[in-house]
Motif scaffolding. Structure first.
Motif, PDB file in Angstrom:
ATOM      1  N   LEU A  34       0.828  -1.209   0.000  1.00 45.73           N
ATOM      2  CA  LEU A  34       0.000   0.000   0.000  1.00 45.73           C
ATOM      3  C   LEU A  34       0.861   1.257   0.000  1.00 45.73           C
ATOM      4  N   ILE A  35       1.954   1.244   0.757  1.00 40.55           N
ATOM      5  CA  ILE A  35       2.856   2.404   0.789  1.00 40.55           C
ATOM      6  C   ILE A  35       3.484   2.634  -0.572  1.00 40.55           C
ATOM      7  N   LEU A  76      -6.226   5.896   4.109  1.00 47.63           N
ATOM      8  CA  LEU A  76      -5.936   7.306   4.356  1.00 47.63           C
ATOM      9  C   LEU A  76      -4.478   7.488   4.761  1.00 47.63           C
ATOM     10  N   ASP A  77      -3.994   6.591   5.647  1.00 47.94           N
ATOM     11  CA  ASP A  77      -2.627   6.716   6.154  1.00 47.94           C
ATOM     12  C   ASP A  77      -1.585   6.331   5.114  1.00 47.94           C
ATOM     13  N   THR A  78      -1.691   5.101   4.583  1.00 45.71           N
ATOM     14  CA  THR A  78      -0.623   4.581   3.727  1.00 45.71           C
ATOM     15  C   THR A  78      -0.687   5.115   2.303  1.00 45.71           C
ATOM     16  N   VAL A  79      -1.878   5.107   1.711  1.00 50.06           N
ATOM     17  CA  VAL A  79      -1.984   5.483   0.294  1.00 50.06           C
ATOM     18  C   VAL A  79      -2.012   6.995   0.117  1.00 50.06           C
ATOM     19  N   LEU A  80      -2.887   7.675   0.848  1.00 50.10           N
ATOM     20  CA  LEU A  80      -3.058   9.105   0.623  1.00 50.10           C
ATOM     21  C   LEU A  80      -2.000   9.934   1.335  1.00 50.10           C
ATOM     22  N   LEU A  81      -1.892   9.774   2.659  1.00 47.54           N
ATOM     23  CA  LEU A  81      -0.969  10.634   3.398  1.00 47.54           C
ATOM     24  C   LEU A  81       0.493  10.278   3.122  1.00 47.54           C
ATOM     25  N   VAL A  82       0.878   9.030   3.416  1.00 44.65           N
ATOM     26  CA  VAL A  82       2.269   8.627   3.168  1.00 44.65           C
ATOM     27  C   VAL A  82       2.582   8.715   1.684  1.00 44.65           C
ATOM     28  N   GLY A  83       1.611   8.345   0.834  1.00 43.74           N
ATOM     29  CA  GLY A  83       1.832   8.412  -0.607  1.00 43.74           C
ATOM     30  C   GLY A  83       2.069   9.821  -1.096  1.00 43.74           C
ATOM     31  N   SER A  84       1.272  10.785  -0.638  1.00 44.20           N
ATOM     32  CA  SER A  84       1.420  12.161  -1.119  1.00 44.20           C
ATOM     33  C   SER A  84       2.714  12.795  -0.628  1.00 44.20           C
ATOM     34  N   ARG A 137      12.776   8.422  -3.793  1.00 42.78           N
ATOM     35  CA  ARG A 137      11.484   7.854  -3.384  1.00 42.78           C
ATOM     36  C   ARG A 137      11.633   6.426  -2.873  1.00 42.78           C
ATOM     37  N   GLY A 138      12.549   5.677  -3.463  1.00 40.29           N
ATOM     38  CA  GLY A 138      12.778   4.321  -2.998  1.00 40.29           C
ATOM     39  C   GLY A 138      13.247   4.293  -1.549  1.00 40.29           C
ATOM     40  N   TRP A 139      14.060   5.264  -1.169  1.00 43.07           N
ATOM     41  CA  TRP A 139      14.518   5.348   0.215  1.00 43.07           C
ATOM     42  C   TRP A 139      13.346   5.650   1.147  1.00 43.07           C
ATOM     43  N   PHE A 140      12.452   6.519   0.704  1.00 40.08           N
ATOM     44  CA  PHE A 140      11.285   6.847   1.524  1.00 40.08           C
ATOM     45  C   PHE A 140      10.400   5.610   1.710  1.00 40.08           C
ATOM     46  N   ILE A 141      10.146   4.892   0.613  1.00 43.46           N
ATOM     47  CA  ILE A 141       9.336   3.670   0.688  1.00 43.46           C
ATOM     48  C   ILE A 141       9.997   2.651   1.606  1.00 43.46           C
ATOM     49  N   ALA A 142      11.327   2.513   1.491  1.00 43.79           N
ATOM     50  CA  ALA A 142      12.051   1.557   2.333  1.00 43.79           C
ATOM     51  C   ALA A 142      11.928   1.934   3.806  1.00 43.79           C
ATOM     52  N   GLY A 143      12.043   3.222   4.113  1.00 41.89           N
ATOM     53  CA  GLY A 143      11.926   3.660   5.503  1.00 41.89           C
ATOM     54  C   GLY A 143      10.537   3.433   6.057  1.00 41.89           C
ATOM     55  N   ALA A 144       9.523   3.831   5.274  1.00 41.10           N
ATOM     56  CA  ALA A 144       8.141   3.667   5.736  1.00 41.10           C
ATOM     57  C   ALA A 144       7.771   2.194   5.883  1.00 41.10           C
ATOM     58  N   SER A 145       8.186   1.381   4.924  1.00 41.19           N
ATOM     59  CA  SER A 145       7.904  -0.053   5.000  1.00 41.19           C
ATOM     60  C   SER A 145       8.697  -0.712   6.120  1.00 41.19           C
ATOM     61  N   GLY A 146       9.941  -0.258   6.311  1.00 38.51           N
ATOM     62  CA  GLY A 146      10.778  -0.818   7.362  1.00 38.51           C
ATOM     63  C   GLY A 146      10.189  -0.610   8.746  1.00 38.51           C
TER      64      GLY A 146
END
Length: 218
Positions: free
Chosen positions: A56-57, A133-141, A151-160
């Motif tokens: 989702l992130i 709301l959290d993962t797709v909209l807020l974290v995504g935006s 962006r890959g680093w951001f996804i890795a951090g959020a997923s981590g």
């Protein structure tokens, strides 16, 4: 070889944002803790919850990046909305810190088959509107406004953050359960989350108003 400091800053931002959003008393966390206490299909439940968040992130960040790529005004507007949401979330966390509450799942109940346990984890995860709301909209935006190379680093951090939380919750359940049942522990945690959300809101607001980009706090 050391990573670019800006990449590490983006990774840390994704990590703290996701951690602040995911750590809350709710049905999903209570279920994961329950399975951990029972030592019942813990790996499958943890794996599903962590993978669902990661998918989702990533979908949110990459999808929002494509949607906002040619719409800087919309990106700025979403940044302002995101800053307001984070500030509100931080205020709610600080308000929760004034109240006594704890996460006390029941260790008893009917034994679940692996498929039933994963199905319940899926229901607690995917049927909760706040997860989108959290993962797709807020974290995504927020992630979509990072430079493309970061962006890959951001996804890795959020997923981590999601992986670390569910692993800790599921496999450390017997050790952590007394801590989670202690209201004072949650009050301190909510204080930390509230402060983190306000800092992230300030960074996002600075970005929305044309200041430094989100690739670092400096």
């Amino acid at each position: 070889m050391l990573a670019d400091p800006s990449a590490l800053a983006v990774f840390a931002q994704g990590l703290t944002l996701s951690f602040g959003l995911i750590v809350a008393i709710g049905a999903q966390n209570a279920f994961v803790l329950r399975q951990g206490l029972r030592r019942e299909h813990v790996g499958s439940v943890v794996l599903f919850c962590a993978l669902a968040d990661a998918v989702l992130i990533a979908a949110g960040v990459l999808g929002m990046a494509q949607a906002l790529g040619e719409r800087p005004a919309l990106a700025r507007a979403l940044a302002l909305v995101g800053a307001a949401f984070l500030a509100t979330y931080g205020w709610l966390a600080l308000r929760r810190a004034r109240q006594a509450h704890g996460l006390v799942p029941t260790a008893g109940g009917t034994t679940l088959a692996r498929g039933a346990a994963v199905a319940q984890a899926a229901a607690f995860t995917l049927l909760n509107p706040h997860v989108y709301l959290d993962t797709v909209l807020l974290v995504g935006s927020i992630g979509a406004q990072q430079p493309p190379a970061l962006r890959g680093w951001f996804i890795a951090g959020a997923s981590g953050a999601s992986v670390a939380w569910f692993v800790l919750l599921g496999f450390g359940a017997r050790w952590l359960a007394p801590w989670f049942a202690r209201p004072r522990a949650w009050q301190w945690l909510d204080l930390l989350i509230g402060a983190t959300m306000f800092v992230l809101a300030a960074l996002l607001l600075r970005h929305a108003l044309g200041g430094a980009s989100l690739d670092g706090a400096g």
